[in-house]
Scaffold this motif. Structure first.
Motif, PDB file in Angstrom:
ATOM      1  N   ILE A 165      -8.166  -9.126   6.776  1.00  0.00           N
ATOM      2  CA  ILE A 165      -7.210  -8.727   5.745  1.00  0.00           C
ATOM      3  C   ILE A 165      -6.256  -9.462   5.470  1.00  0.00           C
ATOM      4  CG2 ILE A 165      -6.041  -6.402   5.175  1.00  0.00           C
ATOM      5  CD1 ILE A 165      -7.838  -5.029   7.338  1.00  0.00           C
ATOM      6  N   GLN A 166      -5.859  -9.821   4.482  1.00  0.00           N
ATOM      7  CA  GLN A 166      -4.727 -10.692   3.867  1.00  0.00           C
ATOM      8  C   GLN A 166      -3.451  -9.991   3.602  1.00  0.00           C
ATOM      9  OE1 GLN A 166      -5.428 -13.772   1.199  1.00  0.00           O
ATOM     10  NE2 GLN A 166      -7.492 -14.324   2.226  1.00  0.00           N
ATOM     11  N   LEU A 167      -2.397  -9.899   4.188  1.00  0.00           N
ATOM     12  CA  LEU A 167      -1.098  -9.242   3.916  1.00  0.00           C
ATOM     13  C   LEU A 167       0.069 -10.244   4.404  1.00  0.00           C
ATOM     14  CD1 LEU A 167       0.396  -6.435   3.679  1.00  0.00           C
ATOM     15  CD2 LEU A 167       0.244  -6.252   6.554  1.00  0.00           C
ATOM     16  N   THR A 168       0.888 -10.020   3.383  1.00  0.00           N
ATOM     17  CA  THR A 168       2.281 -10.516   3.400  1.00  0.00           C
ATOM     18  C   THR A 168       3.284  -9.535   3.496  1.00  0.00           C
ATOM     19  OG1 THR A 168       2.682 -11.054   1.228  1.00  0.00           O
ATOM     20  CG2 THR A 168       1.568 -12.647   2.294  1.00  0.00           C
ATOM     21  N   LEU A 169       4.436  -9.918   4.359  1.00  0.00           N
ATOM     22  CA  LEU A 169       5.424  -8.714   4.321  1.00  0.00           C
ATOM     23  C   LEU A 169       6.975  -9.891   4.152  1.00  0.00           C
ATOM     24  CD1 LEU A 169       6.992  -6.372   5.146  1.00  0.00           C
ATOM     25  CD2 LEU A 169       6.474  -6.759   7.587  1.00  0.00           C
TER      26      LEU A 169
END
Length: 483
Positions: A165-169
């Protein structure tokens, strides 16, 4: 198209199911190779299981087509009576919050699980989050830290299927404490580049003034971006891959198995799991936002995960906030067709033949009501440019959800009259605004953030500038598990 009486329909649907589309039954295990079907083959397999020989055609976007979408309000309400969100199946009226939580709400969830979005498995694999980089940079004039993350889903049950799963914060570098975060369910960068060429008004609107990310940062909040297609592909021929395929060990779905919308919402919940491990995030104040198909997913996320504090649901249309019982723009036949059926449970197809939208045990106002008492903002564009999503149908659903909000001591929209365009209805705990542009969320961001500011409060930021874009660094990976 042949029409059936209700008795014949019931008998017809209760016949023993056929084996679907020539796919032999086998008990899957970790070494069973995944089945690969085209969307058309899998769609036909579901129709066979439901004993359906034909579906009604969906609306056509071509105004010259004999199946052209209806945009005449005089023809838009063939089924004006909606299911009552506060009447139990036994006919008893719900009169207390206790009855809502313990009796009526579970009935509504069960109907959505079985007939609309499908059931998420009770047990799902662990997700280990890896922070692959943490870059100190500037967004406009705000110093920020942007973390890129990958959520590795345990695939030991079926090693041939991999889900990352690709996520940026992104959070303000000078925050004085944990910050609220608005998470967008977003198309991949490659898709966005392609859509910018097809729908230039979306890019044009987004480029007017500060970006949504900069508007969020101006509040002292952070933002995140989740790519749902890294959880589950947005296509029917991907249903034996992704998280759905992994849980089914590469085999086709059962009729009440979850579709992509529930899978994307599951991915959003796994992002929330990560936020709960990040000391820079105030997990009591996490919002979720999505546009178009991801507007649908944002609303489903809000309905099923009570940890999300607020939602901005943009142009979600059929399958989202628009009423199924309306005949305006996109229809149930579009969602049940080979291009979109994978969003839903297999059982959903029967409401496009031989049953009708009026036979659905629930409608979209009850999906909105599942978010109560938390605040929800519903947005859309003008009919000329965004009519496909039925802005009025979403308004009517929001109005009808108000009964549950009132029962729980919250405020509804405050009106049943459809407002003039660009009139924000943001004084209650349900909110609505229709902007003048086309199929884009950009013009409604300021109104949503004004609405959200009544509920979400940031910790403030230090005047000291600490960001140094020239010195990126990588943090030690951390992990978080799903609940």
């Amino acid at each position: 198209m042949r029409w059936f009486s209700g008795v014949v329909v019931l008998a017809f649907l209760l016949q023993p199911a056929k084996s679907g589309a020539g796919v032999p039954h086998q008990e899957p295990n970790a070494t069973t190779p995944p089945v690969h079907l085209t969307a058309e083959q899998d769609h036909q397999r579901i129709m066979d299981l439901l004993h359906i020989t034909s579906l009604r055609r969906g609306a056509d976007g071509d105004a010259k087509s004999p199946y052209a979408a209806n945009y005449d309000e005089a023809k838009a309400n063939p089924y004006p009576k909606l299911p009552d969100p506060l009447t139990l199946k036994n006919g008893k009226v719900v009169k207390s919050a206790k009855e809502w939580w313990e009796l009526r709400r579970p009935e509504i969830v069960e109907d959505f699980d079985r007939e609309v979005y499908g059931r998420a498995p009770r047990e799902t694999p662990a997700v280990v989050w890896e922070v692959t980089s943490a870059l100190r940079e500037m967004n406009g004039d705000v110093p920020v830290v942007t973390k890129k993350l990958v959520g590795h889903v345990d695939n030991s049950a079926c090693p041939s299927i991999k889900v990352d799963i690709q996520l940026t914060l992104t959070t303000p570098a000078n925050a004085l404490g944990p910050v609220p975060v608005v998470m967008e369910l977003s198309f991949s960068p490659e898709f966005m580049a392609a859509i910018a060429k097809r729908i230039p008004e979306m890019t044009a609107s987004a480029n007017k003034g500060p970006t949504w990310q900069q508007q969020v940062l101006a509040k002292g909040w952070g933002y995140a971006v989740l790519i749902p297609t890294t959880v589950q592909a947005d296509k029917g021929d991907g249903l034996t891959d992704g998280i759905i395929g992994l849980l089914n060990k590469g085999q086709p779905r059962k009729l009440d198995d979850w579709g992509a919308l529930r899978a994307w919402a599951w991915g959003a919940s796994r992002a929330m799991d990560y936020f709960e491990t990040d000391k820079g995030v105030d997990t009591r104040q996490i919002g979720v936002e999505g546009h178009s198909r991801y507007g649908k997913a944002a609303l489903v996320t809000m309905a099923y995960d009570p940890r999300f504090a607020i939602a901005y649901v943009s142009s979600s249309g059929a399958g989202g906030a628009a009423l199924y019982r309306r005949n305006f723009g996109e229809q149930i036949g579009n969602v049940a067709g080979t291009g979109e059926y994978h969003w839903m449970a297999g059982n959903f197809l029967k409401y496009d033949g031989p049953l009708t939208p009026n036979d659905l045990p629930v409608d979209s106002h009850e999906l909105i009501a599942l978010s109560a008492p938390r605040p929800v903002f519903i947005g859309a564009g003008a009919t000329q440019g965004d009519g496909w999503v039925d802005g009025r149908g979403m308004f009517l659903a929001t109005v009808a959800a108000g009964a549950v909000y009132r029962l729980l001591g919250k405020k509804d929209l405050g009106t049943t009259e459809f407002p003039p365009i660009e009139t924000p209805l943001i004084d209650g705990d349900l909110a609505y605004r229709q902007h003048r542009a086309g199929h884009t969320p950009a013009p409604n961001w300021p109104a949503f953030l004004t609405f959200a500011s009544r509920y979400i409060k940031g910790p403030g930021v230090s005047a000291r500038v600490t960001a140094n874009p020239a010195k990126p660094h990588t943090e030690v990976p951390c992990s978080g598990r799903n609940r």
